[in-house]
Structures are given as C-alpha cells and as structure tokens.
Design an enzyme around this catalytic site. Structure first.
Site, PDB file in Angstrom:
ATOM      1  N   HIS A 167       0.856  -1.202   0.000  1.00 22.71           N
ATOM      2  CA  HIS A 167       0.000   0.000   0.000  1.00 22.71           C
ATOM      3  C   HIS A 167       0.893   1.256   0.000  1.00 22.71           C
ATOM      4  O   HIS A 167       0.996   1.970   0.996  1.00 22.71           O
ATOM      5  CB  HIS A 167      -0.861  -0.096   1.261  1.00 22.71           C
ATOM      6  CG  HIS A 167      -1.946   0.903   1.440  1.00 22.71           C
ATOM      7  ND1 HIS A 167      -1.768   2.260   1.323  1.00 22.71           N
ATOM      8  CD2 HIS A 167      -3.240   0.734   1.774  1.00 22.71           C
ATOM      9  CE1 HIS A 167      -2.910   2.866   1.582  1.00 22.71           C
ATOM     10  NE2 HIS A 167      -3.817   1.967   1.863  1.00 22.71           N
ATOM     11  N   GLU A 270      -1.069   1.532  -5.135  1.00 26.17           N
ATOM     12  CA  GLU A 270      -0.892   0.299  -4.374  1.00 26.17           C
ATOM     13  C   GLU A 270      -0.829  -0.907  -5.304  1.00 26.17           C
ATOM     14  O   GLU A 270      -1.726  -1.119  -6.117  1.00 26.17           O
ATOM     15  CB  GLU A 270      -2.047   0.157  -3.377  1.00 26.17           C
ATOM     16  CG  GLU A 270      -2.212   1.411  -2.520  1.00 26.17           C
ATOM     17  CD  GLU A 270      -3.509   1.434  -1.730  1.00 26.17           C
ATOM     18  OE1 GLU A 270      -3.968   0.346  -1.318  1.00 26.17           O
ATOM     19  OE2 GLU A 270      -4.067   2.516  -1.524  1.00 26.17           O
TER      20      GLU A 270
HETATM   21  C1  BG6 Z   1      -6.963   2.204   0.627  1.00 21.94           C
HETATM   22  C2  BG6 Z   1      -8.436   1.894   0.472  1.00 21.94           C
HETATM   23  O1  BG6 Z   1      -6.235   1.129   0.116  1.00 21.94           O
HETATM   24  O2  BG6 Z   1      -6.636   2.347   2.002  1.00 21.94           O
HETATM   25  C3  BG6 Z   1      -9.244   2.995   1.134  1.00 21.94           C
HETATM   26  O3  BG6 Z   1      -8.742   1.783  -0.901  1.00 21.94           O
HETATM   27  C4  BG6 Z   1      -8.813   3.156   2.583  1.00 21.94           C
HETATM   28  O4  BG6 Z   1     -10.634   2.665   1.058  1.00 21.94           O
HETATM   29  C5  BG6 Z   1      -7.315   3.419   2.621  1.00 21.94           C
HETATM   30  O5  BG6 Z   1      -9.513   4.253   3.162  1.00 21.94           O
HETATM   31  C6  BG6 Z   1      -6.737   3.601   4.027  1.00 21.94           C
HETATM   32  O6  BG6 Z   1      -7.079   2.541   4.841  1.00 21.94           O
HETATM   33  P1  BG6 Z   1      -6.648   2.543   6.354  1.00 21.94           P
HETATM   34  O7  BG6 Z   1      -7.271   1.308   6.962  1.00 21.94           O
HETATM   35  O8  BG6 Z   1      -5.148   2.506   6.390  1.00 21.94           O
HETATM   36  O9  BG6 Z   1      -7.166   3.848   6.959  1.00 21.94           O
END
Ligand code: BG6
Length: 301
Positions: A167, A270
């Site tokens: 990510h 990502e």
């Molecule tokens: C992204 C998702 O990968 O991660 C989003 O597509 C999400 O929907 C974002 O809000 C952040 O996620 P987190 O759990 O780290 O706040």
C-alpha cells in the site's frame, strides 16, 4: 537489558549496509547503499523511507507516525494481508488484514556491495482471525531501485484464497501538479460509488477524494510530479490490480493522522491483488507480489 536493536545488531548487522536502531518508538532496520538509503520498521514489515540522494525522499510518512501504538503507521509501504480492505464476510475483523500492526521477525540480512537486503518473516498467526497455515516473508532489497517482495507459501493441507496489497504512499510536491500514467484503459472499481465499474482513457489527475481498484493492470505505473520535477516509476510482478487512493480534505480530517494538508503531499499507488484479482494457493504453492520503485529526475525522466 539489551534493547531489541542492540540484540539484532549483534546477530545480523552487515557493516555499514544494514543496521538496526530504535526510532519512532519501535525498532527499525536502516539499509544504505552508495547514494540510496531505506528504513524498514519491524512492526508490519513496513518500509518507512526510500531516499535516493539525487531525488530526495520518495515515500510519504505521516508527521505523527509512531510505532508500537497498536495500529499501523500511516505512510511508507504498509503490508495489507491476507485481505485487502474490509474482511469479505466479517465486518468485525480489521481492515487490510492483521499483519500491518504486528511485529515481524528478522529472517536474514545480507549485502554484496551492490545491494543491501533484509528478509522479514511473519510468525504471529492467529487462528481466530485467519484459520489457515502459511509462511509469509517480506524481502526488501535496496540498490538503484527499492524492491519489495511479499511471498506467501501455503504450508497447510487445504487451499486458501487471499487478497493483498503493498500500500505505497508516494510523496509528491503538490497534488495539483501530479499525473498518474499507466492505468488508462483499465476498468476500475470505484469505491466511492458503491463499487461501480468505470473506465477512463486519460491519465489520472486528483482534485477530489479518489479510491479506485484498477483491474487487469499492466506492470508499470508512472507518477509525474511537476512540482518536484521528477517521475516515480513503479514496476510490479504478481499483481493484476492497482489501487489509487487520496483521502482529500474531509476523509483526512476523519482519519486524524494525515497531518495538516498531508493529502496535498501524497498519493497512494498500491500494488495489489484486489477486486476480481484473488489469489488461490493450493497446499505447497506460493505466490510473490513485488514492486520496484525508482525516481527519475532530469534527463532520465
Ligand atoms: C486504501 C483503500 O487502500 O486504504 C481505502 O482503498 C482506505 O478505502 C485506505 O480508506 C486507508 O485505509 P486505512 O485502513 O489505512 O485507513
């Protein structure tokens, strides 16, 4: 009592190329090779920094990032595994799986003059969260690019399926001057329109919240950053989906750890297996999801 970093240095340190220290409230590995450096937290096996001297920091990290707080740090390259986003059937399970907030152990450290390498293993499996048997390893290799490779091996007797993502939070000079290229023509699942499937033939510009899972993507995405005068290139293996995310203003306020105007200085691209791109592993089979990042400046762009 010796601190974690001291113990790891005594056991693993590879000269000036890889060493451990306590930072941000947790233990991190520093990798250095000529004009490149990287930082990897043992919590979540999360890369926090990739710094090529010629172009400056490539990854965005929240100004309030703290390790050991029981939740994933926002920024760098969190590892989402064994499910991407919410759990497919059980809303009570943590979003993006359970390995990003837990400690990984150091499996191997190496350096050969051209590359510095660390391999981290996840061993803290929890049957209640995920009733399968697997070995999970994240390898980080620093050379002229940063390579991150996540390998899942099915060590059980039954097949299992997973979705996952590296990510990556990329640091940009100003989101108003960013163009993401390489996903034109791929259909995407728009997570802001209840999963509606859309398509666009143009490079992506971001001037509002964006949360898209691109499907059947090629193995190269470039982020053109006009304000910094550089292009960040990501090439991948083992991935047929790419998520593009920027929380913009209101969601940043809800998240609480984006920092002031953080959304203007980042975009997530990502490297994933998400949406229709589900990986199924038979007993004994393995899968590697990997990315290589480099920053191109000047004539190399
Ligand atoms: C992204 C998702 O990968 O991660 C989003 O597509 C999400 O929907 C974002 O809000 C952040 O996620 P987190 O759990 O780290 O706040």
């Amino acid at each position: 009592m010796a601190r974690d970093a001291d113990k790891l240095n005594a056991r693993f340190a590879a000269g000036d190329a890889v060493w451990f220290e306590e930072r941000l409230g947790g233990c991190v590995a520093n990798l250095r090779m000529a004009d490149y450096s990287a930082v990897v937290a043992l919590q979540g096996a999360q890369v926090l920094s990739f710094f090529p001297r010629g172009s400056g920091e490539v990854l965005w990290l929240s100004p309030v990032a703290r390790l050991g707080a029981g939740k994933a740090v926002r920024g760098g390259i969190p590892v989402c595994w064994p499910w991407f986003g919410p759990h497919p059937h059980e809303a009570s399970k943590p979003a993006h799986g359970f390995v990003r907030a837990r400690n990984w152990s150091v499996a191997e450290v190496a350096s050969d003059g051209d590359e510095a390498r660390i391999a981290l293993a996840f061993e803290d499996f929890d049957e209640a969260l995920w009733p399968h048997k697997a070995a999970l390893q994240l390898e980080v290799i620093l050379g002229e690019t940063l390579r991150v490779a996540l390998t899942t091996l099915n060590t059980g007797v039954a097949p299992f399926s997973l979705t996952q993502a590296l990510h990556t939070y990329l640091r940009v000079g100003d989101i108003a001057h960013v163009r993401v290229e390489g996903l034109e023509g791929s259909h995407y699942i728009d997570q802001l329109q209840a999963g509606r499937v859309c398509e666009s033939s143009r490079p992506i510009v971001i001037d509002a919240e964006v949360d898209r899972i691109y499907q059947d993507t090629a193995d190269r995405v470039c982020v053109h950053d006009g304000a910094e005068g550089r292009v960040i290139e990501i090439t991948t293996t083992g991935s047929r989906s790419t998520v593009v995310w920027n929380p913009w203003i209101e969601k940043s306020a809800r998240l609480g750890d984006m920092g002031e105007d953080g959304y203007r200085r980042m975009v997530c691209v990502e490297t994933a297996n998400a949406g229709r791109d589900v990986i199924t592993l038979e007993p004994g089979a393995h899968h590697t999801l990997s990315l290589d990042i480099r920053a191109l400046v000047g004539d190399r762009r």
